[in-house]
Design an enzyme around this catalytic site. Structure first.
Site, PDB file in Angstrom:
ATOM      1  N   HIS A 303       0.856  -1.188   0.000  1.00  0.00           N
ATOM      2  CA  HIS A 303       0.000   0.000   0.000  1.00  0.00           C
ATOM      3  C   HIS A 303       0.886   1.230   0.000  1.00  0.00           C
ATOM      4  CE1 HIS A 303      -3.081   2.889   1.326  1.00  0.00           C
ATOM      5  NE2 HIS A 303      -3.949   2.013   0.902  1.00  0.00           N
ATOM      6  N   ASP A 360      -7.989  -4.894   0.120  1.00  0.00           N
ATOM      7  CA  ASP A 360      -8.502  -5.593  -1.057  1.00  0.00           C
ATOM      8  C   ASP A 360      -8.183  -7.074  -1.077  1.00  0.00           C
ATOM      9  OD1 ASP A 360      -9.662  -3.383  -2.258  1.00  0.00           O
ATOM     10  OD2 ASP A 360      -7.724  -2.679  -2.944  1.00  0.00           O
TER      11      ASP A 360
HETATM   12  N1  ACO Z   1       4.148  -7.757  -4.831  1.00  0.00           N
HETATM   13  C1  ACO Z   1       5.498  -7.829  -4.994  1.00  0.00           C
HETATM   14  N2  ACO Z   1       6.330  -6.781  -4.830  1.00  0.00           N
HETATM   15  C2  ACO Z   1       5.777  -5.603  -4.502  1.00  0.00           C
HETATM   16  C3  ACO Z   1       4.375  -5.465  -4.306  1.00  0.00           C
HETATM   17  C4  ACO Z   1       3.552  -6.583  -4.478  1.00  0.00           C
HETATM   18  N3  ACO Z   1       2.219  -6.508  -4.318  1.00  0.00           N
HETATM   19  N4  ACO Z   1       4.088  -4.176  -3.971  1.00  0.00           N
HETATM   20  C5  ACO Z   1       5.272  -3.531  -3.956  1.00  0.00           C
HETATM   21  N5  ACO Z   1       6.291  -4.392  -4.265  1.00  0.00           N
HETATM   22  C6  ACO Z   1       7.734  -4.073  -4.303  1.00  0.00           C
HETATM   23  C7  ACO Z   1       8.067  -3.256  -5.540  1.00  0.00           C
HETATM   24  O1  ACO Z   1       8.472  -4.113  -6.604  1.00  0.00           O
HETATM   25  C8  ACO Z   1       9.185  -2.380  -5.044  1.00  0.00           C
HETATM   26  O2  ACO Z   1      10.370  -3.151  -5.058  1.00  0.00           O
HETATM   27  P1  ACO Z   1      11.803  -2.417  -5.308  1.00  0.00           P
HETATM   28  O3  ACO Z   1      11.994  -1.488  -4.157  1.00  0.00           O
HETATM   29  O4  ACO Z   1      12.771  -3.556  -5.328  1.00  0.00           O
HETATM   30  O5  ACO Z   1      11.677  -1.704  -6.641  1.00  0.00           O
HETATM   31  C9  ACO Z   1       8.828  -2.104  -3.579  1.00  0.00           C
HETATM   32  O6  ACO Z   1       7.995  -3.219  -3.175  1.00  0.00           O
HETATM   33  C10 ACO Z   1       8.047  -0.807  -3.385  1.00  0.00           C
HETATM   34  O7  ACO Z   1       6.922  -0.801  -4.265  1.00  0.00           O
HETATM   35  P2  ACO Z   1       6.289   0.533  -4.912  1.00  0.00           P
HETATM   36  O8  ACO Z   1       5.438   0.150  -6.049  1.00  0.00           O
HETATM   37  O9  ACO Z   1       7.378   1.524  -5.162  1.00  0.00           O
HETATM   38  O10 ACO Z   1       5.433   1.066  -3.696  1.00  0.00           O
HETATM   39  P3  ACO Z   1       4.191   2.013  -3.788  1.00  0.00           P
HETATM   40  O11 ACO Z   1       3.958   2.498  -2.414  1.00  0.00           O
HETATM   41  O12 ACO Z   1       4.356   3.032  -4.850  1.00  0.00           O
HETATM   42  O13 ACO Z   1       3.040   1.027  -4.300  1.00  0.00           O
HETATM   43  C11 ACO Z   1       1.080  -0.301  -4.458  1.00  0.00           C
HETATM   44  C12 ACO Z   1       1.942   0.649  -3.585  1.00  0.00           C
HETATM   45  C13 ACO Z   1       0.801   0.347  -5.824  1.00  0.00           C
HETATM   46  C14 ACO Z   1      -0.253  -0.532  -3.758  1.00  0.00           C
HETATM   47  C15 ACO Z   1       1.861  -1.622  -4.639  1.00  0.00           C
HETATM   48  O14 ACO Z   1       2.164  -2.199  -3.386  1.00  0.00           O
HETATM   49  C16 ACO Z   1       1.085  -2.634  -5.511  1.00  0.00           C
HETATM   50  O15 ACO Z   1       1.178  -2.568  -6.739  1.00  0.00           O
HETATM   51  N6  ACO Z   1       0.308  -3.564  -4.874  1.00  0.00           N
HETATM   52  C17 ACO Z   1      -0.504  -4.491  -5.613  1.00  0.00           C
HETATM   53  C18 ACO Z   1      -1.820  -3.804  -6.060  1.00  0.00           C
HETATM   54  C19 ACO Z   1      -2.789  -3.570  -4.916  1.00  0.00           C
HETATM   55  O16 ACO Z   1      -3.033  -4.433  -4.097  1.00  0.00           O
HETATM   56  N7  ACO Z   1      -3.379  -2.366  -4.884  1.00  0.00           N
HETATM   57  C20 ACO Z   1      -4.380  -2.016  -3.868  1.00  0.00           C
HETATM   58  C21 ACO Z   1      -3.934  -0.875  -3.024  1.00  0.00           C
HETATM   59  S1  ACO Z   1      -5.135  -0.597  -1.730  1.00  0.00           S
HETATM   60  C22 ACO Z   1      -6.346   0.428  -2.387  1.00  0.00           C
HETATM   61  O17 ACO Z   1      -6.139   1.128  -3.337  1.00  0.00           O
HETATM   62  C23 ACO Z   1      -7.678   0.422  -1.755  1.00  0.00           C
END
Ligand code: ACO
Length: 425
Positions: A303, A360
Protein backbone atom coordinates in the site's frame (compact mmCIF):
# COMPACT_ATOMS: atom_id res chain seq x y z
CA UNK A 1 18.36 25.38 8.53
CA UNK A 2 15.00 25.47 10.09
CA UNK A 3 14.34 26.55 13.62
CA UNK A 4 11.57 24.80 15.50
CA UNK A 5 8.77 26.80 13.90
CA UNK A 6 10.03 27.70 10.45
CA UNK A 7 11.89 26.19 7.52
CA UNK A 8 14.50 28.54 6.16
CA UNK A 9 14.92 28.71 2.38
CA UNK A 10 17.25 31.37 1.04
CA UNK A 11 16.42 34.58 2.85
CA UNK A 12 12.89 33.48 3.66
CA UNK A 13 11.33 31.63 6.56
CA UNK A 14 8.39 29.35 5.95
CA UNK A 15 6.12 28.58 8.92
CA UNK A 16 5.86 24.96 10.05
CA UNK A 17 2.28 24.04 11.00
CA UNK A 18 1.24 21.27 13.37
CA UNK A 19 -1.97 19.28 13.25
CA UNK A 20 -3.44 17.45 16.24
CA UNK A 21 -1.35 14.37 15.36
CA UNK A 22 0.82 13.30 12.42
CA UNK A 23 3.61 14.93 10.43
CA UNK A 24 4.04 18.70 10.55
CA UNK A 25 3.65 20.59 7.29
CA UNK A 26 5.60 23.51 5.85
CA UNK A 27 3.37 26.39 4.77
CA UNK A 28 4.77 27.32 1.37
CA UNK A 29 1.86 29.46 0.20
CA UNK A 30 4.19 32.47 -0.18
CA UNK A 31 7.04 30.46 -1.78
CA UNK A 32 6.28 31.54 -5.35
CA UNK A 33 5.65 35.21 -4.58
CA UNK A 34 8.82 35.40 -2.47
CA UNK A 35 11.23 33.24 -4.49
CA UNK A 36 9.66 32.75 -7.94
CA UNK A 37 9.84 28.97 -7.43
CA UNK A 38 7.25 26.22 -7.32
CA UNK A 39 7.61 22.90 -5.50
CA UNK A 40 7.77 19.68 -7.55
CA UNK A 41 5.87 16.69 -6.16
CA UNK A 42 4.33 14.36 -8.78
CA UNK A 43 1.73 12.11 -7.18
CA UNK A 44 1.56 14.58 -4.24
CA UNK A 45 3.45 12.13 -2.04
CA UNK A 46 4.80 14.95 0.16
CA UNK A 47 2.02 17.48 -0.20
CA UNK A 48 -0.83 18.27 2.19
CA UNK A 49 -3.52 19.67 -0.09
CA UNK A 50 -5.87 20.82 2.68
CA UNK A 51 -6.63 20.89 6.37
CA UNK A 52 -9.03 18.14 7.38
CA UNK A 53 -10.55 16.90 10.64
CA UNK A 54 -12.17 13.77 9.25
CA UNK A 55 -9.75 10.89 8.91
CA UNK A 56 -6.25 10.20 10.19
CA UNK A 57 -3.91 7.50 8.89
CA UNK A 58 -0.56 6.46 10.33
CA UNK A 59 0.71 4.09 7.67
CA UNK A 60 3.79 2.98 9.63
CA UNK A 61 1.76 1.96 12.63
CA UNK A 62 -1.26 0.65 10.68
CA UNK A 63 -3.66 3.15 12.26
CA UNK A 64 -6.87 4.48 10.69
CA UNK A 65 -9.10 6.83 12.70
CA UNK A 66 -12.38 8.43 11.70
CA UNK A 67 -12.98 11.57 13.75
CA UNK A 68 -10.56 9.97 16.24
CA UNK A 69 -12.26 6.57 16.49
CA UNK A 70 -10.18 3.50 15.44
CA UNK A 71 -11.55 1.70 12.39
CA UNK A 72 -11.44 -1.67 14.21
CA UNK A 73 -13.79 -0.40 16.93
CA UNK A 74 -16.14 1.15 14.41
CA UNK A 75 -16.22 -2.03 12.28
CA UNK A 76 -16.89 -4.21 15.33
CA UNK A 77 -19.30 -2.05 17.27
CA UNK A 78 -20.86 0.55 14.99
CA UNK A 79 -23.01 0.52 11.86
CA UNK A 80 -22.57 2.14 8.46
CA UNK A 81 -25.38 4.61 9.23
CA UNK A 82 -23.71 5.63 12.47
CA UNK A 83 -20.28 5.99 10.81
CA UNK A 84 -21.91 8.08 8.07
CA UNK A 85 -23.38 10.39 10.70
CA UNK A 86 -19.99 10.57 12.44
CA UNK A 87 -18.13 11.48 9.25
CA UNK A 88 -20.68 14.09 8.24
CA UNK A 89 -21.25 15.68 11.63
CA UNK A 90 -18.03 15.13 13.58
CA UNK A 91 -19.46 13.32 16.62
CA UNK A 92 -21.15 9.99 17.29
CA UNK A 93 -24.94 10.49 17.34
CA UNK A 94 -27.25 10.08 20.32
CA UNK A 95 -29.95 7.43 19.89
CA UNK A 96 -32.44 10.11 18.79
CA UNK A 97 -30.00 11.67 16.34
CA UNK A 98 -29.18 8.30 14.80
CA UNK A 99 -32.87 7.43 14.45
CA UNK A 100 -33.60 10.75 12.79
CA UNK A 101 -30.59 10.44 10.44
CA UNK A 102 -31.52 6.87 9.49
CA UNK A 103 -35.12 7.98 8.89
CA UNK A 104 -33.94 10.82 6.62
CA UNK A 105 -31.65 8.55 4.61
CA UNK A 106 -34.35 5.89 4.32
CA UNK A 107 -36.84 8.43 2.96
CA UNK A 108 -34.44 9.51 0.23
CA UNK A 109 -33.70 6.07 -1.23
CA UNK A 110 -36.13 6.23 -4.17
CA UNK A 111 -34.98 7.63 -7.49
CA UNK A 112 -36.93 9.99 -9.68
CA UNK A 113 -39.05 7.64 -11.80
CA UNK A 114 -37.69 9.12 -15.00
CA UNK A 115 -34.24 7.83 -14.11
CA UNK A 116 -35.42 4.29 -14.81
CA UNK A 117 -35.73 5.24 -18.47
CA UNK A 118 -32.27 6.79 -18.33
CA UNK A 119 -30.87 3.30 -17.57
CA UNK A 120 -32.47 1.90 -20.67
CA UNK A 121 -30.15 4.03 -22.80
CA UNK A 122 -27.18 1.91 -21.69
CA UNK A 123 -26.16 -1.33 -23.33
CA UNK A 124 -26.98 -4.35 -21.19
CA UNK A 125 -23.28 -5.26 -20.99
CA UNK A 126 -22.27 -1.79 -19.76
CA UNK A 127 -19.88 -1.89 -16.81
CA UNK A 128 -21.76 -0.89 -13.61
CA UNK A 129 -19.20 1.86 -13.01
CA UNK A 130 -20.00 3.39 -16.42
CA UNK A 131 -23.66 3.43 -15.40
CA UNK A 132 -22.85 4.84 -11.95
CA UNK A 133 -20.81 7.71 -13.45
CA UNK A 134 -23.62 8.55 -15.86
CA UNK A 135 -26.56 8.24 -13.48
CA UNK A 136 -24.92 10.07 -10.56
CA UNK A 137 -23.82 12.87 -12.88
CA UNK A 138 -27.39 13.07 -14.16
CA UNK A 139 -28.85 13.53 -10.65
CA UNK A 140 -28.15 17.26 -10.88
CA UNK A 141 -30.69 17.38 -13.70
CA UNK A 142 -33.34 15.89 -11.39
CA UNK A 143 -32.70 17.54 -8.03
CA UNK A 144 -32.32 21.25 -8.79
CA UNK A 145 -33.30 22.21 -5.25
CA UNK A 146 -30.05 20.89 -3.80
CA UNK A 147 -27.37 22.26 -6.11
CA UNK A 148 -26.72 25.66 -4.47
CA UNK A 149 -23.40 24.91 -2.82
CA UNK A 150 -23.44 28.15 -0.82
CA UNK A 151 -26.52 27.08 1.12
CA UNK A 152 -25.51 24.69 3.95
CA UNK A 153 -29.02 23.22 4.04
CA UNK A 154 -28.99 22.42 0.33
CA UNK A 155 -25.54 20.92 0.74
CA UNK A 156 -26.81 18.63 3.49
CA UNK A 157 -29.89 17.62 1.47
CA UNK A 158 -27.66 16.77 -1.51
CA UNK A 159 -25.37 14.77 0.81
CA UNK A 160 -28.32 12.82 2.22
CA UNK A 161 -29.66 12.21 -1.26
CA UNK A 162 -26.35 10.87 -2.50
CA UNK A 163 -25.81 8.53 0.48
CA UNK A 164 -29.41 7.31 0.23
CA UNK A 165 -29.63 6.84 -3.52
CA UNK A 166 -26.29 5.14 -4.16
CA UNK A 167 -27.53 1.66 -3.12
CA UNK A 168 -30.57 2.07 -5.38
CA UNK A 169 -28.40 3.25 -8.28
CA UNK A 170 -25.87 0.42 -7.83
CA UNK A 171 -28.56 -2.25 -7.44
CA UNK A 172 -30.35 -0.97 -10.57
CA UNK A 173 -27.06 -1.10 -12.51
CA UNK A 174 -26.78 -4.77 -11.52
CA UNK A 175 -30.42 -5.58 -12.27
CA UNK A 176 -30.12 -3.95 -15.67
CA UNK A 177 -27.04 -6.05 -16.53
CA UNK A 178 -28.84 -9.33 -15.73
CA UNK A 179 -32.11 -8.33 -17.37
CA UNK A 180 -34.21 -8.46 -14.21
CA UNK A 181 -36.80 -5.85 -13.18
CA UNK A 182 -35.73 -3.03 -10.90
CA UNK A 183 -36.89 -3.35 -7.30
CA UNK A 184 -38.09 -0.31 -5.36
CA UNK A 185 -36.49 0.27 -1.95
CA UNK A 186 -38.17 -1.27 1.09
CA UNK A 187 -38.18 1.19 3.97
CA UNK A 188 -38.71 -1.54 6.55
CA UNK A 189 -35.16 -2.81 5.96
CA UNK A 190 -31.80 -1.46 7.08
CA UNK A 191 -29.63 0.53 4.67
CA UNK A 192 -27.57 -2.57 3.86
CA UNK A 193 -30.45 -5.08 4.03
CA UNK A 194 -32.38 -2.94 1.59
CA UNK A 195 -29.42 -2.88 -0.80
CA UNK A 196 -29.12 -6.69 -0.63
CA UNK A 197 -32.83 -7.05 -1.42
CA UNK A 198 -32.74 -4.56 -4.31
CA UNK A 199 -29.74 -6.47 -5.73
CA UNK A 200 -30.65 -10.10 -5.17
CA UNK A 201 -34.43 -10.03 -4.67
CA UNK A 202 -37.04 -10.44 -7.40
CA UNK A 203 -40.63 -9.10 -7.41
CA UNK A 204 -42.03 -12.61 -7.70
CA UNK A 205 -41.13 -13.74 -4.19
CA UNK A 206 -40.18 -12.40 -0.77
CA UNK A 207 -36.50 -11.84 -0.07
CA UNK A 208 -35.10 -12.79 3.34
CA UNK A 209 -32.07 -10.81 4.39
CA UNK A 210 -29.43 -13.07 5.94
CA UNK A 211 -28.34 -11.14 9.08
CA UNK A 212 -24.75 -12.41 8.89
CA UNK A 213 -24.40 -11.33 5.27
CA UNK A 214 -26.09 -8.02 6.11
CA UNK A 215 -23.65 -7.43 8.97
CA UNK A 216 -20.64 -8.45 6.84
CA UNK A 217 -21.60 -6.11 4.02
CA UNK A 218 -22.36 -3.29 6.44
CA UNK A 219 -18.86 -3.81 7.85
CA UNK A 220 -17.35 -3.69 4.36
CA UNK A 221 -19.17 -0.39 3.83
CA UNK A 222 -17.72 0.94 7.11
CA UNK A 223 -14.21 -0.13 6.07
CA UNK A 224 -14.53 1.77 2.79
CA UNK A 225 -16.34 4.86 4.07
CA UNK A 226 -13.41 7.27 3.96
CA UNK A 227 -9.64 7.19 3.56
CA UNK A 228 -8.22 10.68 3.81
CA UNK A 229 -6.99 12.50 0.67
CA UNK A 230 -6.78 9.49 -1.70
CA UNK A 231 -7.05 9.90 -5.48
CA UNK A 232 -10.87 9.85 -5.78
CA UNK A 233 -11.40 12.07 -2.72
CA UNK A 234 -8.87 14.56 -4.05
CA UNK A 235 -10.73 14.41 -7.36
CA UNK A 236 -14.01 15.25 -5.62
CA UNK A 237 -12.36 18.14 -3.79
CA UNK A 238 -10.71 19.47 -6.95
CA UNK A 239 -13.95 19.25 -8.94
CA UNK A 240 -15.83 20.89 -6.06
CA UNK A 241 -13.27 23.67 -5.70
CA UNK A 242 -14.61 25.26 -8.89
CA UNK A 243 -18.10 25.44 -7.40
CA UNK A 244 -19.41 22.48 -9.41
CA UNK A 245 -22.61 20.92 -8.04
CA UNK A 246 -22.28 17.98 -5.64
CA UNK A 247 -23.70 15.35 -8.01
CA UNK A 248 -21.14 16.28 -10.69
CA UNK A 249 -18.34 16.17 -8.10
CA UNK A 250 -19.28 12.69 -6.88
CA UNK A 251 -19.55 11.48 -10.50
CA UNK A 252 -15.94 12.69 -10.93
CA UNK A 253 -14.93 10.73 -7.83
CA UNK A 254 -16.58 7.59 -9.20
CA UNK A 255 -14.69 7.98 -12.47
CA UNK A 256 -11.38 8.20 -10.61
CA UNK A 257 -12.18 5.27 -8.31
CA UNK A 258 -12.81 3.05 -11.32
CA UNK A 259 -9.07 2.73 -12.09
CA UNK A 260 -7.35 -0.60 -11.29
CA UNK A 261 -4.73 1.11 -9.12
CA UNK A 262 -7.48 2.45 -6.85
CA UNK A 263 -10.88 0.78 -6.56
CA UNK A 264 -10.25 -2.05 -8.99
CA UNK A 265 -7.63 -3.92 -6.93
CA UNK A 266 -9.99 -6.31 -5.08
CA UNK A 267 -11.16 -7.74 -8.40
CA UNK A 268 -7.50 -8.29 -9.37
CA UNK A 269 -6.76 -9.93 -6.00
CA UNK A 270 -9.65 -12.37 -6.36
CA UNK A 271 -8.63 -13.22 -9.92
CA UNK A 272 -5.10 -13.90 -8.72
CA UNK A 273 -6.28 -16.19 -5.90
CA UNK A 274 -8.45 -18.10 -8.37
CA UNK A 275 -5.52 -18.39 -10.77
CA UNK A 276 -3.33 -19.82 -7.99
CA UNK A 277 -6.15 -22.26 -7.34
CA UNK A 278 -4.52 -24.60 -4.81
CA UNK A 279 -2.09 -23.98 -1.93
CA UNK A 280 0.66 -26.09 -3.52
CA UNK A 281 1.04 -23.47 -6.29
CA UNK A 282 1.63 -20.58 -3.88
CA UNK A 283 5.48 -20.82 -3.83
CA UNK A 284 5.51 -20.47 -7.60
CA UNK A 285 3.52 -17.20 -7.42
CA UNK A 286 5.58 -15.86 -4.52
CA UNK A 287 8.73 -16.53 -6.54
CA UNK A 288 7.23 -14.66 -9.48
CA UNK A 289 6.30 -11.68 -7.27
CA UNK A 290 9.92 -11.49 -6.09
CA UNK A 291 11.43 -11.84 -9.56
CA UNK A 292 12.58 -8.41 -10.80
CA UNK A 293 12.21 -9.57 -14.42
CA UNK A 294 8.57 -10.58 -13.94
CA UNK A 295 6.01 -7.75 -13.79
CA UNK A 296 3.71 -9.91 -11.63
CA UNK A 297 2.86 -8.51 -8.18
CA UNK A 298 0.89 -10.10 -5.38
CA UNK A 299 -2.40 -8.28 -5.76
CA UNK A 300 -3.89 -7.13 -2.45
CA UNK A 301 -0.38 -6.77 -1.01
CA UNK A 302 1.40 -3.49 -0.34
CA UNK A 303 0.00 0.00 0.00
CA UNK A 304 1.22 3.50 -0.75
CA UNK A 305 0.53 4.64 2.80
CA UNK A 306 0.39 1.50 4.99
CA UNK A 307 3.82 0.04 5.65
CA UNK A 308 2.26 -2.23 8.26
CA UNK A 309 -0.81 -4.50 8.33
CA UNK A 310 -3.73 -2.51 6.84
CA UNK A 311 -6.08 -2.35 9.87
CA UNK A 312 -9.01 -2.92 7.50
CA UNK A 313 -7.52 -6.23 6.31
CA UNK A 314 -7.63 -7.60 9.88
CA UNK A 315 -11.40 -7.04 10.06
CA UNK A 316 -11.84 -8.44 6.56
CA UNK A 317 -10.06 -11.69 7.35
CA UNK A 318 -12.39 -12.34 10.29
CA UNK A 319 -15.43 -11.43 8.20
CA UNK A 320 -14.57 -13.92 5.43
CA UNK A 321 -14.73 -16.77 7.92
CA UNK A 322 -18.13 -15.61 9.25
CA UNK A 323 -19.62 -15.30 5.76
CA UNK A 324 -18.23 -18.63 4.56
CA UNK A 325 -19.64 -20.37 7.67
CA UNK A 326 -23.03 -18.64 7.37
CA UNK A 327 -23.43 -19.41 3.66
CA UNK A 328 -21.77 -22.83 3.95
CA UNK A 329 -19.36 -21.80 1.21
CA UNK A 330 -16.58 -24.26 0.58
CA UNK A 331 -14.40 -22.26 -1.76
CA UNK A 332 -10.68 -23.19 -1.81
CA UNK A 333 -9.93 -19.53 -2.52
CA UNK A 334 -10.06 -18.69 1.22
CA UNK A 335 -7.55 -21.41 2.12
CA UNK A 336 -5.28 -20.17 -0.68
CA UNK A 337 -5.60 -16.60 0.67
CA UNK A 338 -4.78 -17.62 4.25
CA UNK A 339 -1.77 -19.68 3.26
CA UNK A 340 -0.51 -17.09 0.80
CA UNK A 341 -0.71 -14.43 3.50
CA UNK A 342 1.10 -16.67 5.98
CA UNK A 343 3.92 -17.51 3.56
CA UNK A 344 4.37 -13.93 2.37
CA UNK A 345 4.44 -12.53 5.90
CA UNK A 346 7.28 -14.94 6.74
CA UNK A 347 9.27 -14.24 3.59
CA UNK A 348 12.27 -11.86 3.93
CA UNK A 349 11.38 -10.07 0.65
CA UNK A 350 7.96 -9.00 1.93
CA UNK A 351 9.26 -8.31 5.44
CA UNK A 352 12.06 -6.04 4.20
CA UNK A 353 9.81 -4.12 1.81
CA UNK A 354 7.07 -3.85 4.46
CA UNK A 355 4.47 -5.44 2.20
CA UNK A 356 1.35 -6.51 4.09
CA UNK A 357 -2.14 -7.52 2.98
CA UNK A 358 -4.32 -4.50 2.22
CA UNK A 359 -8.11 -4.15 2.43
CA UNK A 360 -8.50 -5.59 -1.06
CA UNK A 361 -6.84 -8.90 -0.27
CA UNK A 362 -9.96 -10.34 1.36
CA UNK A 363 -12.82 -8.07 0.28
CA UNK A 364 -13.21 -9.67 -3.17
CA UNK A 365 -13.38 -13.12 -1.59
CA UNK A 366 -16.26 -12.01 0.66
CA UNK A 367 -18.17 -10.15 -2.04
CA UNK A 368 -17.90 -13.10 -4.38
CA UNK A 369 -19.18 -15.48 -1.67
CA UNK A 370 -22.18 -13.18 -1.13
CA UNK A 371 -22.95 -13.46 -4.84
CA UNK A 372 -21.69 -10.21 -6.37
CA UNK A 373 -20.06 -10.48 -9.79
CA UNK A 374 -16.57 -8.98 -9.95
CA UNK A 375 -17.79 -6.05 -12.06
CA UNK A 376 -19.89 -4.90 -9.07
CA UNK A 377 -16.95 -4.79 -6.64
CA UNK A 378 -15.88 -1.25 -7.50
CA UNK A 379 -19.51 -0.10 -7.61
CA UNK A 380 -19.86 -1.27 -3.99
CA UNK A 381 -16.70 0.63 -3.09
CA UNK A 382 -18.20 3.76 -4.70
CA UNK A 383 -21.44 3.27 -2.78
CA UNK A 384 -19.59 3.14 0.55
CA UNK A 385 -17.08 5.88 -0.27
CA UNK A 386 -19.84 8.33 -1.16
CA UNK A 387 -20.23 9.33 2.48
CA UNK A 388 -16.50 10.11 2.70
CA UNK A 389 -16.65 12.08 -0.52
CA UNK A 390 -19.63 14.20 0.56
CA UNK A 391 -18.18 14.75 4.05
CA UNK A 392 -14.86 15.91 2.56
CA UNK A 393 -16.67 18.05 0.01
CA UNK A 394 -18.77 19.72 2.76
CA UNK A 395 -15.66 20.30 4.84
CA UNK A 396 -13.94 21.94 1.87
CA UNK A 397 -16.85 24.23 0.98
CA UNK A 398 -17.18 25.34 4.63
CA UNK A 399 -13.45 26.12 4.91
CA UNK A 400 -12.86 29.91 4.66
CA UNK A 401 -9.36 29.20 3.22
CA UNK A 402 -10.88 27.24 0.33
CA UNK A 403 -9.97 28.36 -3.19
CA UNK A 404 -10.09 26.79 -6.61
CA UNK A 405 -7.51 24.01 -6.92
CA UNK A 406 -4.89 24.94 -9.48
CA UNK A 407 -1.58 23.02 -9.39
CA UNK A 408 1.41 24.41 -11.28
CA UNK A 409 4.01 22.55 -13.34
CA UNK A 410 7.63 22.23 -14.37
CA UNK A 411 7.39 23.13 -18.05
CA UNK A 412 9.70 21.08 -20.32
CA UNK A 413 8.14 21.83 -23.74
CA UNK A 414 9.49 24.08 -26.52
CA UNK A 415 10.20 27.71 -25.73
CA UNK A 416 8.44 30.40 -27.81
CA UNK A 417 8.74 29.98 -31.59
CA UNK A 418 6.98 31.43 -34.63
CA UNK A 419 4.08 29.73 -36.38
CA UNK A 420 5.05 28.16 -39.75
CA UNK A 421 2.52 27.99 -42.57
CA UNK A 422 1.48 24.43 -43.45
CA UNK A 423 3.11 24.47 -46.90
CA UNK A 424 6.48 25.47 -45.40
CA UNK A 425 6.76 22.74 -42.74
N1 ACO B 1 4.15 -7.76 -4.83
C1 ACO B 1 5.50 -7.83 -4.99
N2 ACO B 1 6.33 -6.78 -4.83
C2 ACO B 1 5.78 -5.60 -4.50
C3 ACO B 1 4.38 -5.46 -4.31
C4 ACO B 1 3.55 -6.58 -4.48
N3 ACO B 1 2.22 -6.51 -4.32
N4 ACO B 1 4.09 -4.18 -3.97
C5 ACO B 1 5.27 -3.53 -3.96
N5 ACO B 1 6.29 -4.39 -4.26
C6 ACO B 1 7.73 -4.07 -4.30
C7 ACO B 1 8.07 -3.26 -5.54
O1 ACO B 1 8.47 -4.11 -6.60
C8 ACO B 1 9.19 -2.38 -5.04
O2 ACO B 1 10.37 -3.15 -5.06
P1 ACO B 1 11.80 -2.42 -5.31
O3 ACO B 1 11.99 -1.49 -4.16
O4 ACO B 1 12.77 -3.56 -5.33
O5 ACO B 1 11.68 -1.70 -6.64
C9 ACO B 1 8.83 -2.10 -3.58
O6 ACO B 1 8.00 -3.22 -3.18
C10 ACO B 1 8.05 -0.81 -3.38
O7 ACO B 1 6.92 -0.80 -4.26
P2 ACO B 1 6.29 0.53 -4.91
O8 ACO B 1 5.44 0.15 -6.05
O9 ACO B 1 7.38 1.52 -5.16
O10 ACO B 1 5.43 1.07 -3.70
P3 ACO B 1 4.19 2.01 -3.79
O11 ACO B 1 3.96 2.50 -2.41
O12 ACO B 1 4.36 3.03 -4.85
O13 ACO B 1 3.04 1.03 -4.30
C11 ACO B 1 1.08 -0.30 -4.46
C12 ACO B 1 1.94 0.65 -3.58
C13 ACO B 1 0.80 0.35 -5.82
C14 ACO B 1 -0.25 -0.53 -3.76
C15 ACO B 1 1.86 -1.62 -4.64
O14 ACO B 1 2.16 -2.20 -3.39
C16 ACO B 1 1.09 -2.63 -5.51
O15 ACO B 1 1.18 -2.57 -6.74
N6 ACO B 1 0.31 -3.56 -4.87
C17 ACO B 1 -0.50 -4.49 -5.61
C18 ACO B 1 -1.82 -3.80 -6.06
C19 ACO B 1 -2.79 -3.57 -4.92
O16 ACO B 1 -3.03 -4.43 -4.10
N7 ACO B 1 -3.38 -2.37 -4.88
C20 ACO B 1 -4.38 -2.02 -3.87
C21 ACO B 1 -3.93 -0.87 -3.02
S1 ACO B 1 -5.14 -0.60 -1.73
C22 ACO B 1 -6.35 0.43 -2.39
O17 ACO B 1 -6.14 1.13 -3.34
C23 ACO B 1 -7.68 0.42 -1.75
Amino acid sequence: MADTNTLKFGDHDYPVMSGSVGPQVVDIRKLYSETGMFTYDPGFTSTASCESALTYIDGDEGVLLHRGYPIGQLAEQSSFMEVSYLLLNGELPSKGELDEFTHTITRHTMLHEQLATFYRGFRRDAHPMAIMCGVVGALSAFYHDSTDINDPRQRMIASHRLIAKMPTIAAMAYKYSVGQPFLYPDNSLSYTGNFLRMTFGVPAEPYHVNPIVERALDRIFILHADHEQNASTSTVRLAGSSGANPFACIAAGIACLWGPAHGGANEAALNMLREIGTPDRIPEFIARAKDKNDPFRLMGFGHRVYKNYDPRATVMQKTVREVFDALKVNDPVFEVALQLEHMALNDPYFIEKKLFPNVDFYSGVILSAIGFPTTMFTALFALARTVGWVAQWNEMISDPAQKIGRPRQLYTGPTQRDYVEIGKR
